[in-house]
Scaffold this active site. Structure first.
Site, PDB file in Angstrom:
ATOM      1  N   LYS A 270       5.701  -7.782   5.323  1.00  0.00           N
ATOM      2  CA  LYS A 270       5.979  -6.421   4.792  1.00  0.00           C
ATOM      3  C   LYS A 270       6.484  -5.522   6.123  1.00  0.00           C
ATOM      4  CE  LYS A 270       2.679  -6.729   0.983  1.00  0.00           C
ATOM      5  NZ  LYS A 270       3.347  -6.854  -0.135  1.00  0.00           N
TER       6      LYS A 270
ATOM      7  N   ASP B  71      -7.128  -1.928   4.030  1.00  0.00           N
ATOM      8  CA  ASP B  71      -6.005  -2.875   3.730  1.00  0.00           C
ATOM      9  C   ASP B  71      -4.947  -2.040   3.942  1.00  0.00           C
ATOM     10  OD1 ASP B  71      -4.003  -3.899   2.428  1.00  0.00           O
ATOM     11  OD2 ASP B  71      -4.891  -4.203   0.407  1.00  0.00           O
TER      12      ASP B  71
ATOM     13  N   HIS C  76      -5.227  -3.394  -4.696  1.00  0.00           N
ATOM     14  CA  HIS C  76      -4.409  -4.662  -4.946  1.00  0.00           C
ATOM     15  C   HIS C  76      -5.441  -5.665  -5.306  1.00  0.00           C
ATOM     16  CE1 HIS C  76      -1.816  -8.096  -3.921  1.00  0.00           C
ATOM     17  NE2 HIS C  76      -0.875  -7.376  -4.166  1.00  0.00           N
TER      18      HIS C  76
ATOM     19  N   CYS D  54      -0.022  -6.356  -9.331  1.00  0.00           N
ATOM     20  CA  CYS D  54      -1.163  -7.063  -8.577  1.00  0.00           C
ATOM     21  C   CYS D  54      -2.208  -5.861  -8.848  1.00  0.00           C
ATOM     22  CB  CYS D  54      -1.207  -7.529  -7.415  1.00  0.00           C
ATOM     23  SG  CYS D  54      -0.050  -9.089  -7.475  1.00  0.00           S
TER      24      CYS D  54
ATOM     25  N   GLN E 144       0.455  -1.895   3.076  1.00  0.00           N
ATOM     26  CA  GLN E 144       1.559  -0.932   2.877  1.00  0.00           C
ATOM     27  C   GLN E 144       1.653   0.310   3.819  1.00  0.00           C
ATOM     28  OE1 GLN E 144       3.762  -1.551   0.672  1.00  0.00           O
ATOM     29  NE2 GLN E 144       3.113  -3.189  -0.689  1.00  0.00           N
TER      30      GLN E 144
END
Ligand code: PMP
Length: 411
Positions: A225, A199, A122, A365, A202
């Site tokens: 999220k 990261d 991202h 993104c 998700q």
């Protein structure tokens, strides 16, 4: 729909709001919906316990502090940090990554060093490293994935070497849905004396993350999220690394003592939380963690997997639709990205919107990935545990009609 699923959906007021009658929300990778218990926890905080935390010497402020710090404790257990001081509250994953770039990388990366990122990142996990590599004359090294499956082949990890200072990689890709083997990547990074930044934006919503088991140096995620409010995110980092770092932002509450010319800083984690904190957001995140644990990741993984299978297998059968990423649905973490021949993804999203189906379209993104795959724009349906089989079936029925609604005559 099973009664378990009906009960879950009843926990989410947005689905019963008059404005959203018939809505199929398949944009969960952009942001999740919020259960009533999270909304109530935030509301209760402001109704009963609101004061500026960490400052006041009176009862109300102490209650606000207690609420804020107990949220840190809950989040720390949620991702299995060794101690709660390893959790820094930020605004979101983006801010967490920038914090690492400014407060760690700018101090530890030098000319000729390398920073490795993957091609599926991202922009939040690209731009901070572009900034560091430009400022420090370091090299940004790209780990590329197989174009068909999204899997990064083992040979790519050979790009991590003694020059590498930082490896920064998504746990789960927001376009391909693929889960990267972060525990193994951490081992390779550490063997080369590099730190690993993961990261987890998700990943945290979908399965149990254990930062100690992964041996992550840094792990970032966003509350919104995984059912928590917007404006609250986290940075996990090993305590020794946090202790060695200078602050990112400077101001109130992160100091120990200030003179006209100098300042000494508060202990971790407060050294990294300058200014008035988002206590309401943190309390909401605590409620989100507790709710997800009550539902259980076993259920979440199984249900999302089964819906993803239905969606991916179903959409593959529709003529003129191409899906992106791994052929096996269990490698998608609820994300199905696709194109329809002759229809711009923005049109796919707009047409589906007229049918009350919310999907994302565009570059997500992740423009370097789009360029690499030669797919500058795609449409993405992303599922979560409150979605249903009925919704997937209706989605498949509608998406199959998009071309004819656009005026294509099929033979
Ligand atoms: N990383 C990934 C993989 C994401 O999907 C997102 C959100 N789309 C981000 C980082 C950035 O999250 P936020 O906008 O909450 O900072």
């Amino acid at each position: 729909m099973s009664s378990v699923l009906q009960d879950i959906r009843n926990d989410f007021p947005i689905f019963s709001a008059k404005e959203n009658e018939g809505l199929i929300y398949f944009d969960n990778a952009a942001t999740s919906q919020r259960p009533k218990c999270v909304i109530d926890a935030v509301s209760d905080f402001y109704k009963k316990n609101n004061a500026n935390p960490l400052r006041g010497l009176y009862g109300l402020s102490m209650r606000a502090t207690e609420d804020y710090e107990s949220s840190r404790e809950t989040v720390s257990k949620f991702v299995n940090a060794k101690e709660s001081s390893e959790i820094i509250f930020t605004r979101n994953a983006t801010e967490s990554l920038n914090l690492i770039a400014y407060a760690y990388a700018m101090e530890n990366v030098n000319e000729g060093d390398e920073i490795a990122v993957s091609i599926m990142e991202h922009h939040s996990n690209i731009l901070p490293w572009q900034m560091v590599s430009r400022a420090k004359k370091a090299k940004l090294v790209w780990l590329e994935c197989d174009k068909e499956t999204g899997v990064i082949p083992d040979s790519e990890y050979q790009k991590i070497n003694e020059k590498t200072k930082i490896v920064s990689i998504a746990h789960v890709s927001n376009v391909l849905g693929i889960t990267n083997p972060v525990k193994e990547i951490a081992r390779i990074a550490h063997k080369n004396n590099a730190v690993i930044v993961i990261d987890g934006a998700q990943a945290v919503p979908h399965f149990k993350v254990d930062v100690q088991d992964i041996d992550a140096d840094f792990y970032v995620f966003s509350g919104h999220k995984f059912l928590a409010p917007t404006g609250i995110g986290c940075l996990y980092a090993k305590r020794a690394i946090l202790d060695s770092m200078s602050p990112f932002l400077r101001g109130g509450e992160m100091i120990e003592y200030v003179t006209r010319d100098t300042a000494t800083y508060a202990e971790v984690p407060h050294k990294f939380e300058a200014g008035t904190v988002n206590a309401g957001g943190a309390v909401g995140m605590k409620a989100a963690c507790n709710y997800l644990e009550k539902i259980g990741f076993d259920f979440i993984e199984k249900h999302v997997d089964s819906l993803t299978g239905l969606l991916l297998e179903g959409i593959k059968k529709i003529p003129h639709i191409k899906t992106i990423g791994h052929p096996d649905y269990s490698k998608h973490c609820g994300i199905v990205t696709f194109t329809i021949d002759g229809v711009h993804p923005h049109d796919i999203a707009s047409i589906l919107d007229t049918e009350k189906i919310a999907v994302r379209a565009g570059h997500h993104c992740a423009q370097p990935l789009g360029a690499y795959l030669n797919l500058p724009a795609t449409a993405r349906a992303s599922l979560y545990f409150y979605n249903t089989e009925e919704e997937v079936n209706l989605f498949l029925e509608k998406v199959a009609k998009v071309r004819s609604w656009m005026g294509f005559k099929e033979d």
